[in-house]
Design an enzyme around this catalytic site. Structure first.
Site, PDB file in Angstrom:
ATOM      1  N   GLY A  57       0.848  -1.298  -0.141  1.00 26.63           N
ATOM      2  CA  GLY A  57      -0.046  -0.255   0.041  1.00 26.63           C
ATOM      3  C   GLY A  57       0.769   1.280  -0.010  1.00 26.63           C
ATOM      4  O   GLY A  57       0.162   2.354  -0.211  1.00 26.63           O
ATOM      5  N   GLU A 117       3.930  -6.688   1.660  1.00 28.61           N
ATOM      6  CA  GLU A 117       3.611  -7.065   0.393  1.00 28.61           C
ATOM      7  C   GLU A 117       3.451  -5.859  -0.338  1.00 28.61           C
ATOM      8  O   GLU A 117       2.478  -5.436  -1.085  1.00 28.61           O
ATOM      9  CB  GLU A 117       2.135  -7.428   0.374  1.00 28.61           C
ATOM     10  CG  GLU A 117       1.888  -8.783   1.371  1.00 28.61           C
ATOM     11  CD  GLU A 117       0.388  -9.084   1.420  1.00 28.61           C
ATOM     12  OE1 GLU A 117      -0.554  -8.454   1.386  1.00 28.61           O
ATOM     13  OE2 GLU A 117       0.284 -10.376   1.787  1.00 28.61           O
ATOM     14  N   PRO A 118       4.642  -5.094  -0.403  1.00 23.92           N
ATOM     15  CA  PRO A 118       4.741  -4.079  -1.593  1.00 23.92           C
ATOM     16  C   PRO A 118       4.472  -4.487  -3.115  1.00 23.92           C
ATOM     17  O   PRO A 118       5.023  -5.531  -3.402  1.00 23.92           O
ATOM     18  CB  PRO A 118       6.132  -3.363  -1.134  1.00 23.92           C
ATOM     19  CG  PRO A 118       6.869  -4.408  -0.760  1.00 23.92           C
ATOM     20  CD  PRO A 118       6.190  -5.331  -0.003  1.00 23.92           C
ATOM     21  N   ARG A 130       3.176  -1.371  -5.901  1.00 20.02           N
ATOM     22  CA  ARG A 130       3.224  -0.230  -6.669  1.00 20.02           C
ATOM     23  C   ARG A 130       4.840   0.323  -6.057  1.00 20.02           C
ATOM     24  O   ARG A 130       5.429   0.906  -7.033  1.00 20.02           O
ATOM     25  CB  ARG A 130       2.405   0.575  -6.125  1.00 20.02           C
ATOM     26  CG  ARG A 130       2.495   1.822  -7.073  1.00 20.02           C
ATOM     27  CD  ARG A 130       1.447   3.043  -6.375  1.00 20.02           C
ATOM     28  NE  ARG A 130       0.044   2.459  -5.935  1.00 20.02           N
ATOM     29  CZ  ARG A 130      -0.957   2.454  -6.859  1.00 20.02           C
ATOM     30  NH1 ARG A 130      -1.046   2.862  -7.917  1.00 20.02           N
ATOM     31  NH2 ARG A 130      -2.215   2.017  -6.390  1.00 20.02           N
ATOM     32  N   ARG A 153      -5.092   3.117 -16.272  1.00 22.86           N
ATOM     33  CA  ARG A 153      -5.302   3.798 -14.805  1.00 22.86           C
ATOM     34  C   ARG A 153      -5.848   5.266 -15.320  1.00 22.86           C
ATOM     35  O   ARG A 153      -6.695   5.531 -14.339  1.00 22.86           O
ATOM     36  CB  ARG A 153      -3.753   3.777 -14.156  1.00 22.86           C
ATOM     37  CG  ARG A 153      -3.223   2.333 -13.895  1.00 22.86           C
ATOM     38  CD  ARG A 153      -1.933   2.640 -12.765  1.00 22.86           C
ATOM     39  NE  ARG A 153      -2.588   2.822 -11.543  1.00 22.86           N
ATOM     40  CZ  ARG A 153      -2.452   4.372 -10.973  1.00 22.86           C
ATOM     41  NH1 ARG A 153      -1.913   5.036 -11.949  1.00 22.86           N
ATOM     42  NH2 ARG A 153      -3.116   4.400  -9.845  1.00 22.86           N
ATOM     43  N   TYR A 169      -9.249   5.416 -13.021  1.00 22.91           N
ATOM     44  CA  TYR A 169      -9.202   5.981 -11.829  1.00 22.91           C
ATOM     45  C   TYR A 169      -8.866   7.676 -11.851  1.00 22.91           C
ATOM     46  O   TYR A 169      -8.644   8.274 -10.991  1.00 22.91           O
ATOM     47  CB  TYR A 169      -7.943   5.600 -10.737  1.00 22.91           C
ATOM     48  CG  TYR A 169      -7.977   4.053 -10.892  1.00 22.91           C
ATOM     49  CD1 TYR A 169      -8.765   3.136 -10.201  1.00 22.91           C
ATOM     50  CD2 TYR A 169      -6.664   3.367 -11.309  1.00 22.91           C
ATOM     51  CE1 TYR A 169      -8.653   2.170 -10.232  1.00 22.91           C
ATOM     52  CE2 TYR A 169      -6.536   2.130 -11.263  1.00 22.91           C
ATOM     53  CZ  TYR A 169      -7.463   1.535 -10.571  1.00 22.91           C
ATOM     54  OH  TYR A 169      -7.105   0.175 -10.530  1.00 22.91           O
ATOM     55  N   CYS A 216     -11.559   3.078 -29.160  1.00 16.37           N
ATOM     56  CA  CYS A 216     -12.730   3.818 -29.660  1.00 16.37           C
ATOM     57  C   CYS A 216     -13.595   4.052 -28.384  1.00 16.37           C
ATOM     58  O   CYS A 216     -14.580   3.416 -28.226  1.00 16.37           O
ATOM     59  CB  CYS A 216     -13.651   3.090 -30.549  1.00 16.37           C
ATOM     60  SG  CYS A 216     -12.578   3.018 -32.121  1.00 16.37           S
ATOM     61  N   GLU A 217     -13.262   4.769 -27.402  1.00 18.51           N
ATOM     62  CA  GLU A 217     -13.989   5.226 -26.148  1.00 18.51           C
ATOM     63  C   GLU A 217     -13.357   6.728 -25.751  1.00 18.51           C
ATOM     64  O   GLU A 217     -12.085   6.711 -26.064  1.00 18.51           O
ATOM     65  CB  GLU A 217     -13.272   4.291 -24.908  1.00 18.51           C
ATOM     66  CG  GLU A 217     -13.651   2.994 -25.174  1.00 18.51           C
ATOM     67  CD  GLU A 217     -15.162   2.634 -24.777  1.00 18.51           C
ATOM     68  OE1 GLU A 217     -15.642   3.321 -24.022  1.00 18.51           O
ATOM     69  OE2 GLU A 217     -15.478   1.460 -24.805  1.00 18.51           O
ATOM     70  N   TYR A 268       0.775  -1.777 -12.156  1.00 19.32           N
ATOM     71  CA  TYR A 268      -0.424  -1.769 -12.539  1.00 19.32           C
ATOM     72  C   TYR A 268      -0.736  -1.254 -14.223  1.00 19.32           C
ATOM     73  O   TYR A 268      -1.590  -0.551 -14.218  1.00 19.32           O
ATOM     74  CB  TYR A 268      -1.427  -1.037 -11.723  1.00 19.32           C
ATOM     75  CG  TYR A 268      -1.351  -1.714 -10.101  1.00 19.32           C
ATOM     76  CD1 TYR A 268      -1.797  -2.918 -10.019  1.00 19.32           C
ATOM     77  CD2 TYR A 268      -0.642  -0.761  -9.167  1.00 19.32           C
ATOM     78  CE1 TYR A 268      -1.716  -3.467  -8.781  1.00 19.32           C
ATOM     79  CE2 TYR A 268      -0.642  -1.492  -7.733  1.00 19.32           C
ATOM     80  CZ  TYR A 268      -1.052  -2.779  -7.731  1.00 19.32           C
ATOM     81  OH  TYR A 268      -0.805  -3.446  -6.544  1.00 19.32           O
TER      82      TYR A 268
HETATM   83  N1  LLP Z   1      -1.511  -6.792  -0.639  1.00 17.63           N
HETATM   84  C1  LLP Z   1      -2.975  -6.967  -1.154  1.00 17.63           C
HETATM   85  C2  LLP Z   1      -3.690  -7.947  -0.334  1.00 17.63           C
HETATM   86  C3  LLP Z   1      -3.272  -6.338  -2.042  1.00 17.63           C
HETATM   87  O1  LLP Z   1      -4.721  -6.303  -2.460  1.00 17.63           O
HETATM   88  C4  LLP Z   1      -2.596  -5.370  -2.742  1.00 17.63           C
HETATM   89  C5  LLP Z   1      -3.234  -4.505  -3.706  1.00 17.63           C
HETATM   90  C6  LLP Z   1      -1.131  -5.289  -2.316  1.00 17.63           C
HETATM   91  C7  LLP Z   1      -0.721  -6.129  -1.289  1.00 17.63           C
HETATM   92  C8  LLP Z   1      -0.425  -4.348  -3.149  1.00 17.63           C
HETATM   93  O2  LLP Z   1      -0.429  -3.055  -2.953  1.00 17.63           O
HETATM   94  P1  LLP Z   1       0.315  -1.911  -3.454  1.00 17.63           P
HETATM   95  O3  LLP Z   1       1.877  -1.958  -2.611  1.00 17.63           O
HETATM   96  O4  LLP Z   1       0.895  -2.034  -4.662  1.00 17.63           O
HETATM   97  O5  LLP Z   1      -0.142  -0.655  -3.070  1.00 17.63           O
HETATM   98  N2  LLP Z   1      -4.824  -1.346  -9.854  1.00 17.63           N
HETATM   99  C9  LLP Z   1      -4.715  -0.075  -8.686  1.00 17.63           C
HETATM  100  C10 LLP Z   1      -4.026  -0.769  -7.606  1.00 17.63           C
HETATM  101  C11 LLP Z   1      -4.787  -1.899  -6.953  1.00 17.63           C
HETATM  102  C12 LLP Z   1      -4.171  -2.574  -5.748  1.00 17.63           C
HETATM  103  C13 LLP Z   1      -4.887  -3.649  -5.330  1.00 17.63           C
HETATM  104  N3  LLP Z   1      -4.396  -4.456  -4.058  1.00 17.63           N
HETATM  105  C14 LLP Z   1      -4.038   1.085  -9.374  1.00 17.63           C
HETATM  106  O6  LLP Z   1      -3.580   0.866 -10.581  1.00 17.63           O
HETATM  107  O7  LLP Z   1      -3.997   2.041  -8.481  1.00 17.63           O
END
Ligand code: LLP
Length: 418
Positions: free
Chosen positions: A239, A273-274, A276, A312, A316, A342-343, A371
């Site tokens: 996150g 769990e990084p 992004r 993205r 979003y 075409c959107e 992503y």
């Molecule tokens: N762990 C779990 C259980 C998750 O659901 C996620 C992301 C992560 C770890 C990794 O999170 P991060 O470190 O990447 O923030 N498609 C969206 C992001 C969706 C994230 C879903 N879960 C975007 O493009 O912003």
């Protein structure tokens, strides 16, 4: 040295000129810097050095085999959410004992293959799932190691689509229900309760939600202990945000500084769990201008990548910085930068100030390493684009451009049409 930087007028990725790669790979394509991926992983690893920890890279951010392999060679594991991500992770050489499996909708077959591979643990998101895992473990003759994903009901102060830890979210088990479910888990014969999991959202810029959520979880671990349930793994999810525009997210070491005291208190092996924050700023999307046009005072740059490649902005309204790959010194114009799909939602930027570009010139959509490709589609029957990895002064195709045949590979024509 910046991983994507300019030498004279030309953008380089590490030691390789981006136009040179474009000439060889064709456009559009994704481009990743090995140095950036490695540096981010090491930043997390060293930030949390004072607690026993395992970095399970969130494969969903970018699940290219080479990317998974880079992190696993650095000692990481994987956070997966599907049988497909299990398959990829194992194929990339991620050790099964470093894989954790989350997701609200695991199916029997996925659970069975994860059990057969002996993954570290399932991050369980509902009571019914818990019971199903027990049942599948029984028929596989296995004991499933589980953690419950506990939803601490914290507002992560991020985009609602990537917010996952609030009461109304589909993810996890409400913290007020979790004790009951832990007791049931403990009583099921084919489960071994070993952990607790949380993940409150993505692109978090503020440490406060992390601290609040973790405080709740640590307090809850105390209650579990008092009820005779010993937890050895504390999975704090991912996150951490990145800079897309002018955000100033905490560095991994700042995050660690805030969380390590709480983590020490919990006395568990910490799983991170990084996604992004490891891959996001290590990648760009390189695209070529096809046409420019002006309609009723509005300028458009029509480029050869689209929402099928990077969704993205469409999904979003996400901001991505966009840079010309070759600096021309031309004055800036205000333009919508749009793709060929075409959107009307197929845009990368609206009313963006950018130096005037001509057809044939290249631009880079920054912050596209996470992503990006992993959310690509075939919409409008557009083959998926290649991915290129740079290391030092060399570049490697880590995914070839798809061909039209790839689009129809699994389609069948019924006999009455043949
Ligand atoms: N762990 C779990 C259980 C998750 O659901 C996620 C992301 C992560 C770890 C990794 O999170 P991060 O470190 O990447 O923030 N498609 C969206 C992001 C969706 C994230 C879903 N879960 C975007 O493009 O912003």
């Amino acid at each position: 040295m910046e991983d994507f930087h300019f030498v004279d007028k030309e953008m380089f990725c590490e030691g390789v000129s981006v136009p040179r790669i474009a000439a060889e790979a064709g456009t559009p394509f994704y481009l990743y810097s090995y140095a950036a991926l490695e540096r981010q992983f090491k930043a997390f690893d060293s930030a949390f050095r004072d607690v026993p920890h395992l970095i399970c890279y969130a494969a969903k951010a970018n699940s290219n085999l080479s990317i998974l392999k880079i992190f696993s060679r650095l000692g990481g594991g994987a956070d997966i959410v599907s049988g497909g991500e299990l398959f990829r992770s194992l194929r990339a050489g991620v050790p099964a004992e470093k894989i954790v499996f989350a997701g609200v909708g695991k199916v029997r077959g996925e659970i069975a293959s994860a059990l057969r591979s002996n993954i570290l643990m399932f991050n369980v998101e509902s009571l019914q799932e818990l019971r199903l895992i027990n049942e599948v473990a029984k028929s596989e003759g296995k004991i499933a190691r589980v953690a419950l994903r506990v939803n601490p009901n914290i507002d992560p102060l991020t985009h609602p689509y990537v917010s996952t830890g609030m009461k109304q979210s589909k993810f996890g088990i409400d913290i007020d229900e979790a004790m009951k479910d832990y007791l049931e888990a403990q009583s099921l014969p084919h489960l071994k309760v070993i952990g607790i999991h949380q993940h409150i959202g993505s692109q978090l810029i503020d440490l406060k939600p992390f601290i609040e959520a973790l405080s709740k979880i640590v307090e809850f671990i105390g209650k579990l202990k008092a009820s005779g349930i010993e937890i050895s793994y504390l999975d704090i999810g991912g996150g951490l945000g990145i800079t897309y525009q002018d955000e100033t997210p905490p560095l991994p070491c700042e995050m660690a500084e805030a969380l390590v005291p709480l983590l020490k208190q919990a006395g568990c092996i910490v799983i991170l769990e990084p996604g992004r924050s490891l891959a996001g700023n290590a990648g760009i999307l390189v695209s070529r201008v096809l046409f420019t046009k002006s309609t009723s005072g509005k300028n458009f740059l029509i480029v050869d990548a689209g929402m099928s490649d990077l969704i993205r902005p469409a999904l979003y309204q996400a901001y991505h910085e966009i840079k010309p790959v070759v600096r021309t010194g031309r004055p800036p114009v205000k333009a919508d930068i749009v793709g060929p799909v075409c959107e009307s939602g197929d845009f990368f930027a609206k009313a963006r100030e950018i130096a005037q570009l001509e057809p044939g010139e290249l631009l880079a959509v920054m912050g596209a390493g996470a992503y990006g490709f992993s959310m690509a589609s075939h919409y409008n029957s557009r083959p998926n684009i290649p991915e290129v990895l740079v290391k030092g002064d060399k570049f490697f195709m880590i995914r070839e451009r798809e061909e039209y045949e790839d689009l129809i590979r699994h389609e069948k024509i019924p006999s009455f049409l043949a």
